[in-house]
Write a protein that holds these residues in place. Structure first.
Motif, mmCIF file in Angstrom:
data_model
loop_
_atom_site.group_PDB
_atom_site.id
_atom_site.type_symbol
_atom_site.label_atom_id
_atom_site.label_comp_id
_atom_site.label_asym_id
_atom_site.label_seq_id
_atom_site.Cartn_x
_atom_site.Cartn_y
_atom_site.Cartn_z
ATOM 1 N N PRO A 94 63.383 42.936 31.894
ATOM 2 C CA PRO A 94 63.017 41.623 31.348
ATOM 3 C C PRO A 94 61.716 41.129 31.971
ATOM 4 C CG PRO A 94 64.745 41.384 32.987
ATOM 5 C CD PRO A 94 64.501 42.859 32.843
ATOM 6 N N ARG A 95 60.907 40.504 31.164
ATOM 7 C CA ARG A 95 59.655 39.915 31.661
ATOM 8 C C ARG A 95 59.599 38.506 31.104
ATOM 9 N NH1 ARG A 95 55.429 42.447 34.137
ATOM 10 N NH2 ARG A 95 53.434 41.337 34.136
ATOM 11 N N PHE A 96 59.443 37.523 31.994
ATOM 12 C CA PHE A 96 59.581 36.129 31.594
ATOM 13 C C PHE A 96 58.226 35.522 31.240
ATOM 14 C CE2 PHE A 96 63.033 36.787 34.850
ATOM 15 C CZ PHE A 96 64.013 37.026 33.898
ATOM 16 N N VAL A 97 58.256 34.674 30.206
ATOM 17 C CA VAL A 97 57.049 34.011 29.715
ATOM 18 C C VAL A 97 57.273 32.508 29.787
ATOM 19 C CG1 VAL A 97 55.509 33.699 27.742
ATOM 20 C CG2 VAL A 97 56.569 35.942 28.173
ATOM 21 N N ASP A 98 56.292 31.783 30.302
ATOM 22 C CA ASP A 98 56.423 30.339 30.453
ATOM 23 C C ASP A 98 56.429 29.647 29.084
ATOM 24 O OD1 ASP A 98 56.820 28.063 31.918
ATOM 25 O OD2 ASP A 98 54.728 27.830 32.546
ATOM 26 N N ARG A 345 68.769 25.961 35.499
ATOM 27 C CA ARG A 345 67.932 26.842 36.316
ATOM 28 C C ARG A 345 67.115 27.730 35.381
ATOM 29 N NH1 ARG A 345 71.512 29.905 40.651
ATOM 30 N NH2 ARG A 345 69.433 30.359 41.497
ATOM 31 N N VAL A 346 65.887 27.999 35.775
ATOM 32 C CA VAL A 346 65.056 28.903 34.983
ATOM 33 C C VAL A 346 65.485 30.338 35.264
ATOM 34 C CG1 VAL A 346 63.104 27.317 34.878
ATOM 35 C CG2 VAL A 346 63.287 28.930 36.783
ATOM 36 N N LEU A 347 65.200 31.224 34.328
ATOM 37 C CA LEU A 347 65.627 32.615 34.469
ATOM 38 C C LEU A 347 65.029 33.304 35.702
ATOM 39 C CD1 LEU A 347 65.606 33.857 30.757
ATOM 40 C CD2 LEU A 347 67.495 32.941 32.113
ATOM 41 N N PRO A 348 63.775 33.024 36.082
ATOM 42 C CA PRO A 348 63.254 33.674 37.292
ATOM 43 C C PRO A 348 64.045 33.332 38.550
ATOM 44 C CG PRO A 348 61.466 32.807 35.973
ATOM 45 C CD PRO A 348 62.725 32.289 35.356
ATOM 46 N N ASP A 349 64.701 32.172 38.588
ATOM 47 C CA ASP A 349 65.528 31.844 39.748
ATOM 48 C C ASP A 349 66.855 32.599 39.722
ATOM 49 O OD1 ASP A 349 63.589 30.166 40.642
ATOM 50 O OD2 ASP A 349 64.608 28.309 40.071
ATOM 51 N N LEU A 350 67.374 32.842 38.523
ATOM 52 C CA LEU A 350 68.623 33.591 38.398
ATOM 53 C C LEU A 350 68.407 35.083 38.588
ATOM 54 C CD1 LEU A 350 70.093 31.735 35.282
ATOM 55 C CD2 LEU A 350 70.962 31.609 37.629
ATOM 56 N N PHE A 351 67.203 35.559 38.235
ATOM 57 C CA PHE A 351 66.888 36.984 38.349
ATOM 58 C C PHE A 351 65.561 37.140 39.093
ATOM 59 C CE2 PHE A 351 69.251 36.171 34.454
ATOM 60 C CZ PHE A 351 70.319 37.044 34.571
ATOM 61 N N PRO A 352 65.524 36.762 40.371
ATOM 62 C CA PRO A 352 64.248 36.743 41.111
ATOM 63 C C PRO A 352 63.633 38.127 41.292
ATOM 64 C CG PRO A 352 66.120 36.389 42.585
ATOM 65 C CD PRO A 352 66.659 36.321 41.196
ATOM 66 N N GLN A 353 64.437 39.180 41.197
ATOM 67 C CA GLN A 353 63.903 40.527 41.370
ATOM 68 C C GLN A 353 62.983 40.926 40.229
ATOM 69 O OE1 GLN A 353 66.930 39.659 40.587
ATOM 70 N NE2 GLN A 353 67.917 41.076 39.155
ATOM 71 N N ASN A 354 63.002 40.164 39.138
ATOM 72 C CA ASN A 354 62.223 40.523 37.962
ATOM 73 C C ASN A 354 60.936 39.728 37.810
ATOM 74 O OD1 ASN A 354 65.365 40.942 36.931
ATOM 75 N ND2 ASN A 354 63.961 42.572 36.348
ATOM 76 N N SER A 355 60.653 38.807 38.716
ATOM 77 C CA SER A 355 59.415 38.031 38.588
ATOM 78 C C SER A 355 59.098 37.310 39.888
ATOM 79 C CB SER A 355 59.542 37.012 37.460
ATOM 80 O OG SER A 355 58.335 36.298 37.331
ATOM 81 N N ALA A 356 57.804 37.149 40.122
ATOM 82 C CA ALA A 356 57.353 36.405 41.297
ATOM 83 C C ALA A 356 56.442 35.246 40.900
ATOM 84 C CB ALA A 356 56.615 37.342 42.253
ATOM 85 N N GLU A 357 56.372 34.919 39.605
ATOM 86 C CA GLU A 357 55.508 33.839 39.142
ATOM 87 C C GLU A 357 56.209 32.490 39.258
ATOM 88 O OE1 GLU A 357 53.005 34.536 35.718
ATOM 89 O OE2 GLU A 357 53.757 36.593 35.572
ATOM 90 N N ILE A 358 55.474 31.420 38.914
ATOM 91 C CA ILE A 358 55.980 30.061 39.167
ATOM 92 C C ILE A 358 56.603 29.429 37.922
ATOM 93 C CG2 ILE A 358 55.312 27.737 39.896
ATOM 94 C CD1 ILE A 358 53.079 29.013 41.540
ATOM 95 N N TYR A 359 56.017 29.598 36.748
ATOM 96 C CA TYR A 359 56.534 29.064 35.486
ATOM 97 C C TYR A 359 56.679 27.536 35.516
ATOM 98 C CZ TYR A 359 57.767 33.974 35.278
ATOM 99 O OH TYR A 359 57.727 35.349 35.327
#
Length: 397
Positions: A94-98, A345-359
């Motif tokens: 997964p790759r998250f987009v703001d 909660r935003v998805l990057p907080d639930l899956f922190p291993q998949n992103s290091a951005e801020i959103y």
């Protein structure tokens, strides 16, 4: 305590359940044909859940991909976390987009930065029954060699430029779960308007096993419970027991690899016939709330483009700061209004291993969003009470 329970509500719900008990084995075929006609697409498929349908779709796409490096699925950083579980279950990335707090749609510059030769698919979500224009997403996604999936789980019946949401992308995904425009106690729909994609997916659905007797019985029990729970009194009891927060926990993100049951399809067929009437009631209630709340300085309501016809499954309201949100939530809750905070909660907080951005956009929405009910039980008195609570917050009372 909830109010204004229409005297016809329980008989209507019971008639749907009786029809489910009488469902014929051909009900899924009839429902599938009716959906294909309603959406105006080449084909529709039914599954035990929207996650099941997404799993089959992504598995088929990855198996047919031009090269195995295409393994990334672009998803809004603020949406249902169970989407990510499906992606991870298939060993995809997964790759998250703001997203933009103004529209709840993708931040297009962030989408462009994340598209690459590794992108297999872009999932474009139409949240709360609000259609987003996807032509720009399609153009960028196709230029990168990716397909575009419209997640219209909350938007069945909404339209953009006169066409149903979910039919412009390469694929459209709908949910039949609790709280959705058509709710059969669970289930999912996948559609496409491409002959090429029909051939790709037909093989996957042929291998999908039918529901067992136990699964069919369990689906009927869930349908009964959800039918009762989503009436105002049942919902009041369910929320006091904390059942509305079940979706926040990973244990509820699972899905079964099987087809939709005949009883669920039978109910879905009846609900599809009433869908446009029910959606019109939701729109009217949403517009009444927008007229009362839209001019308040601390309130922002994301609105669609002029060519869109939303259904407002719930009305999203973004307030200025988290403290205001919590005060408003508490006051509305104590007044018996079915207010919600959606995903906290935003998805990057639930899956922190998949992103290091801020959103920043997604985080702002997660902190400041409230959702208000728009269903047909909402009365003029409810709208007035909601407006008075917001006015009290506006005046600092």
């Amino acid at each position: 305590m909830p109010r204004h329970l229409p005297p016809t509500a329980v008989p209507t719900a019971l008639s749907d359940l009786i029809q489910a008990l009488r469902a014929s084995p051909q009900a899924p075929d009839h429902f599938q044909a009716a959906l294909t006609q309603y959406l105006g697409v080449r084909a529709c498929w039914l599954a035990a859940s929207g996650r099941t349908a997404l799993h089959l779709l992504l598995r088929s796409l990855y198996g047919a991909a031009d090269h195995p490096a295409r393994c990334e699925i672009l998803i809004p950083a603020y949406t249902c976390p169970s989407l990510v579980k499906v992606v991870l279950d298939l060993d995809l990335s997964p790759r998250f987009v703001d997203i933009s707090p103004d529209t709840l749609a993708f931040q297009m510059d962030h989408l462009e930065r994340n598209l690459s030769q590794r992108t297999l698919a872009v999932v474009c979500v139409h949240p709360f029954g609000i259609p987003h224009r996807i032509e720009d997403v399609l153009g960028r996604g196709h230029a990168a060699g990716a397909v575009v999936i419209e997640d219209a789980a909350q938007s069945m019946g909404a339209r953009q430029d006169g066409r149903p949401v979910g039919v412009k992308g390469d694929f459209g995904l709908f949910s039949l779960g609790p709280g959705k425009p058509i709710s059969t106690g669970g289930g999912g729909i996948l559609c496409t308007d491409s002959d090429h994609h029909v051939q790709l997916l037909q093989r996957a659905w042929e291998d999908l096993p039918p529901p067992s007797r136990a699964a069919s019985a369990g689906a009927l029990v869930r349908l009964t419970l959800f039918t009762l729970a989503f009436h105002p009194f049942g919902w009041w009891l369910a929320t006091r027991a904390g059942l509305h927060r079940v979706g926040d926990y990973e244990a509820s993100w699972g899905y079964a690899m099987r087809r939709l049951t005949a009883s669920q399809a039978s109910v879905g067929l009846m609900l599809l016939e009433r869908l446009d009437v029910v959606n019109q009631q939701r729109r009217e209630n949403a517009y009444r709330l927008i007229r009362r709340l839209g001019e308040m300085e601390f309130v922002h309501i994301p609105l669609p483009e002029a060519t869109a016809e939303p259904i407002y499954q719930r009305l999203p309201v973004i307030v200025s700061n988290p403290e205001q949100r919590e005060r408003l939530f508490r006051r509305l809750w104590l007044a018996g209004i079915g207010v919600g905070r959606m995903y906290r909660r935003v998805l990057p907080d639930l899956f922190p291993q998949n992103s290091a951005e801020i959103y920043p956009g997604a985080r702002y929405v997660a902190r400041n969003l409230l959702t208000l009910p728009t269903h047909h039980y909402v009365s003029n008195g409810d709208v007035e009470q909601i407006a008075q609570i917001f006015e009290a917050e506006c005046s600092g009372l």
